[in-house]
Design a protein around this motif. Structure first.
Motif, PDB file in Angstrom:
ATOM      1  N   ALA A 136      56.403  60.399  -4.944  1.00  0.00           N
ATOM      2  CA  ALA A 136      55.519  59.505  -4.190  1.00  0.00           C
ATOM      3  C   ALA A 136      56.142  59.134  -2.852  1.00  0.00           C
ATOM      4  CB  ALA A 136      55.216  58.259  -5.006  1.00  0.00           C
ATOM      5  N   ASP A 137      57.459  58.940  -2.836  1.00  0.00           N
ATOM      6  CA  ASP A 137      58.140  58.598  -1.574  1.00  0.00           C
ATOM      7  C   ASP A 137      58.003  59.729  -0.549  1.00  0.00           C
ATOM      8  OD1 ASP A 137      58.889  56.155  -2.548  1.00  0.00           O
ATOM      9  OD2 ASP A 137      60.911  56.781  -3.129  1.00  0.00           O
ATOM     10  N   ARG A 138      57.803  60.927  -1.035  1.00  0.00           N
ATOM     11  CA  ARG A 138      57.612  62.067  -0.112  1.00  0.00           C
ATOM     12  C   ARG A 138      56.156  62.240   0.286  1.00  0.00           C
ATOM     13  NH1 ARG A 138      62.011  66.551  -0.890  1.00  0.00           N
ATOM     14  NH2 ARG A 138      63.753  65.251  -1.559  1.00  0.00           N
ATOM     15  N   ASP A 166      62.072  67.350 -13.332  1.00  0.00           N
ATOM     16  CA  ASP A 166      62.620  66.153 -13.978  1.00  0.00           C
ATOM     17  C   ASP A 166      61.671  64.953 -13.918  1.00  0.00           C
ATOM     18  OD1 ASP A 166      64.782  67.739 -14.419  1.00  0.00           O
ATOM     19  OD2 ASP A 166      66.083  66.769 -12.941  1.00  0.00           O
ATOM     20  N   TYR A 167      60.427  65.178 -13.544  1.00  0.00           N
ATOM     21  CA  TYR A 167      59.414  64.103 -13.512  1.00  0.00           C
ATOM     22  C   TYR A 167      59.872  62.907 -12.679  1.00  0.00           C
ATOM     23  CZ  TYR A 167      56.855  66.604 -17.146  1.00  0.00           C
ATOM     24  OH  TYR A 167      56.147  67.541 -17.845  1.00  0.00           O
ATOM     25  N   ARG A 168      60.456  63.181 -11.526  1.00  0.00           N
ATOM     26  CA  ARG A 168      60.942  62.076 -10.674  1.00  0.00           C
ATOM     27  C   ARG A 168      59.802  61.612  -9.773  1.00  0.00           C
ATOM     28  NH1 ARG A 168      66.771  64.723  -9.375  1.00  0.00           N
ATOM     29  NH2 ARG A 168      66.736  63.328  -7.572  1.00  0.00           N
ATOM     30  N   MET A 221      58.049  53.479 -10.984  1.00  0.00           N
ATOM     31  CA  MET A 221      57.391  53.274  -9.699  1.00  0.00           C
ATOM     32  C   MET A 221      57.819  51.955  -9.062  1.00  0.00           C
ATOM     33  SD  MET A 221      55.840  56.065  -9.208  1.00  0.00           S
ATOM     34  CE  MET A 221      54.735  55.830  -7.825  1.00  0.00           C
ATOM     35  N   LYS A 222      58.164  50.977  -9.882  1.00  0.00           N
ATOM     36  CA  LYS A 222      58.629  49.678  -9.366  1.00  0.00           C
ATOM     37  C   LYS A 222      60.139  49.673  -9.126  1.00  0.00           C
ATOM     38  CE  LYS A 222      54.947  46.895 -11.407  1.00  0.00           C
ATOM     39  NZ  LYS A 222      54.590  45.823 -12.355  1.00  0.00           N
ATOM     40  N   ARG A 223      60.744  50.835  -9.269  1.00  0.00           N
ATOM     41  CA  ARG A 223      62.173  51.027  -9.073  1.00  0.00           C
ATOM     42  C   ARG A 223      63.001  50.199 -10.067  1.00  0.00           C
ATOM     43  NH1 ARG A 223      62.042  53.949  -4.386  1.00  0.00           N
ATOM     44  NH2 ARG A 223      60.345  53.442  -2.970  1.00  0.00           N
ATOM     45  N   GLU A 224      62.448  50.043 -11.269  1.00  0.00           N
ATOM     46  CA  GLU A 224      63.200  49.468 -12.377  1.00  0.00           C
ATOM     47  C   GLU A 224      63.639  50.639 -13.253  1.00  0.00           C
ATOM     48  OE1 GLU A 224      60.230  47.114 -14.198  1.00  0.00           O
ATOM     49  OE2 GLU A 224      60.078  45.695 -12.526  1.00  0.00           O
ATOM     50  N   PRO A 248      54.993  57.583 -21.677  1.00  0.00           N
ATOM     51  CA  PRO A 248      54.358  56.255 -21.711  1.00  0.00           C
ATOM     52  C   PRO A 248      54.073  55.704 -20.314  1.00  0.00           C
ATOM     53  CG  PRO A 248      56.379  56.304 -23.030  1.00  0.00           C
ATOM     54  CD  PRO A 248      56.349  57.567 -22.252  1.00  0.00           C
ATOM     55  N   ASN A 249      52.914  55.074 -20.192  1.00  0.00           N
ATOM     56  CA  ASN A 249      52.538  54.460 -18.920  1.00  0.00           C
ATOM     57  C   ASN A 249      53.520  53.349 -18.538  1.00  0.00           C
ATOM     58  OD1 ASN A 249      50.500  54.324 -16.752  1.00  0.00           O
ATOM     59  ND2 ASN A 249      50.207  52.256 -17.517  1.00  0.00           N
ATOM     60  N   SER A 250      54.033  52.646 -19.536  1.00  0.00           N
ATOM     61  CA  SER A 250      54.961  51.546 -19.240  1.00  0.00           C
ATOM     62  C   SER A 250      56.220  52.070 -18.542  1.00  0.00           C
ATOM     63  CB  SER A 250      55.342  50.804 -20.529  1.00  0.00           C
ATOM     64  OG  SER A 250      55.857  51.724 -21.482  1.00  0.00           O
ATOM     65  N   ASP A 251      56.691  53.229 -18.947  1.00  0.00           N
ATOM     66  CA  ASP A 251      57.863  53.820 -18.285  1.00  0.00           C
ATOM     67  C   ASP A 251      57.519  54.241 -16.854  1.00  0.00           C
ATOM     68  OD1 ASP A 251      59.353  53.430 -20.527  1.00  0.00           O
ATOM     69  OD2 ASP A 251      59.385  55.534 -21.159  1.00  0.00           O
ATOM     70  N   TYR A 252      56.322  54.774 -16.690  1.00  0.00           N
ATOM     71  CA  TYR A 252      55.884  55.173 -15.343  1.00  0.00           C
ATOM     72  C   TYR A 252      55.927  53.982 -14.391  1.00  0.00           C
ATOM     73  CZ  TYR A 252      52.847  56.910 -11.603  1.00  0.00           C
ATOM     74  OH  TYR A 252      52.332  57.272 -10.370  1.00  0.00           O
ATOM     75  N   MET A 253      55.399  52.850 -14.873  1.00  0.00           N
ATOM     76  CA  MET A 253      55.353  51.681 -13.992  1.00  0.00           C
ATOM     77  C   MET A 253      56.758  51.173 -13.664  1.00  0.00           C
ATOM     78  SD  MET A 253      52.336  51.337 -13.067  1.00  0.00           S
ATOM     79  CE  MET A 253      52.572  49.835 -12.118  1.00  0.00           C
ATOM     80  N   LYS A 254      57.655  51.241 -14.626  1.00  0.00           N
ATOM     81  CA  LYS A 254      59.039  50.817 -14.349  1.00  0.00           C
ATOM     82  C   LYS A 254      59.652  51.697 -13.267  1.00  0.00           C
ATOM     83  CE  LYS A 254      60.093  48.923 -18.925  1.00  0.00           C
ATOM     84  NZ  LYS A 254      60.812  49.143 -20.201  1.00  0.00           N
TER      85      LYS A 254
END
Lengths: 85, 276
Positions: A53-55, A46-48, A80-83, A72-78
């Motif tokens: 990363a937390d593991r 599920d691409y979580r 990773m920032k827990r948005e 999209p990279n923008s979704d990745y950053m959201k």
């Protein structure tokens, strides 16, 4: 729980087109090759990436894993920032 | 006797190829001008070969084996992670010099992992493309330090490897002229929630250490400080430590510095003097 096998999956996906194709077409079959528990398989399938990363999974791998799927990279950053992505 | 005649520290940022418009036109021009100036300096130094010190990004070496330091002793090919404008291709290799350094290392406490037909990533490919390839006839030795994937090579060990490279080059029986290139970004966060943060204060601190030839200050940088102030990508400054030591830490001067958030990196360039 194995950071090591999680990193192996992501490394294999980032370095092999054949692996990418198999994962895209039949993720459960592909993930069956690895020493992962059921929860870990879901994280990859599920691409979580935040939870990976937390593991302790190296974020060079989580980022590459995300991008190789054309996400999209923008979704990745959201994520990773827990948005919400 | 072979001689190290010059040294450089430079970034190897793939984002400048994937997202060229992430930097302003002025910043982009400054970065490419810095690479071009260094290529010109290599020509002025009449260098025959370059030892390019890079680092893996979990591209070359996988979970099966993660070597702390690797040197090319045969053919070189790359970058395996092709970039727009930099295709995977053979890189002219100085296999003999790499093999000599590895052989000396086995006698002096440096058990190199060797790459007999070595693939490299963008950390070698970018400086090679912009600094070495423009100088026709030059060859390269590729060195990879564990900077991107833990367990990281200790900074002190990176320094020792640089000193070992200097001694090994001096013991080479040829008269070739060698430059060393430490290839790495300063502040940058790769793949984590801080990606895009650049820290000019940390970057200037590192460049100050490099240009002062300040061994003690470089070795005093802890992994915790580097990760907090510079990010996981900044662990690559181990390549700077190695290049500093290989030139006997004689100081140097900053050629350019551009903090480029759109390229997610503090991009620093310095030329290293070589101790007599």
């Amino acid at each position: 729980m194995s950071r090591n096998s999680l990193e192996k999956v992501l490394y294999d996906l980032s370095t092999s087109g054949a692996n990418k194709k198999l994962f895209a077409s039949d993720p459960d079959k592909f993930l069956g090759r690895y020493q992962l528990d059921a929860e870990e398989k879901v994280l990859v399938r599920d691409y979580r990436v935040r939870e990976l990363a937390d593991r302790g999974v190296n974020t060079m791998l989580t980022w590459g894993f995300w991008l190789q799927a054309g996400k999209p990279n923008s979704d990745y950053m959201k994520i990773m920032k827990r948005e919400e992505a | 006797m072979a001689t190290i005649v010059g040294g450089f520290v430079v970034p190897h940022n793939p984002v400048m190829y994937f997202n060229p418009k992430g930097a302003s036109a002025e910043q982009s021009a400054a970065v490419y001008a810095a690479y071009a100036r260094m290529a010109e300096r290599i020509r002025e130094l009449r260098a025959d070969t370059a030892i390019i010190i890079g680092c893996d990004h979990y591209i070359l070496f996988g979970t099966e084996a993660l070597p702390p330091y690797v040197i090319s002793t045969g053919e070189i090919e790359g970058p395996v992670d092709q970039l727009p404008g930099i295709k995977r291709a053979p890189i002219a290799s100085n296999a003999a010099l790499g093999a000599h350094i590895a052989a000396v290392g086995r006698q002096t406490g440096f058990d190199w992992t060797v790459g007999r037909a070595m693939q490299v990533d963008h950390s070698i490919g970018i400086p090679h493309h912009l600094m070495i390839k423009p100088n026709a006839g030059m060859t390269s030795v590729a060195v990879m330090l564990a900077c991107g994937v833990d367990p990281y090579l200790p900074m002190a060990r990176a320094w020792q490897i640089g000193e070992h490279i200097a001694a090994a080059v001096e013991s080479d029986g040829t008269d070739q002229r060698v430059v060393v290139i430490g290839s790495g970004g300063i502040s940058h966060h790769v793949g984590n929630e801080r990606m895009g943060e650049v820290n000019p204060t940390f970057d200037r601190k590192v460049l100050g250490i490099v240009t002062r030839g300040d061994r003690e200050a470089m070795l005093a940088l802890t992994d915790e400080e580097i990760l907090q102030e510079g990010g996981n990508g900044a662990m690559e400054i181990r390549t700077y430590a190695c290049a500093m030591a290989a030139t006997r830490a004689a100081g140097g001067e900053v050629v350019a510095y551009e903090p480029i958030e759109g390229w997610v990196t503090g991009m620093g360039f310095a030329e290293l003097k070589v101790a007599a």
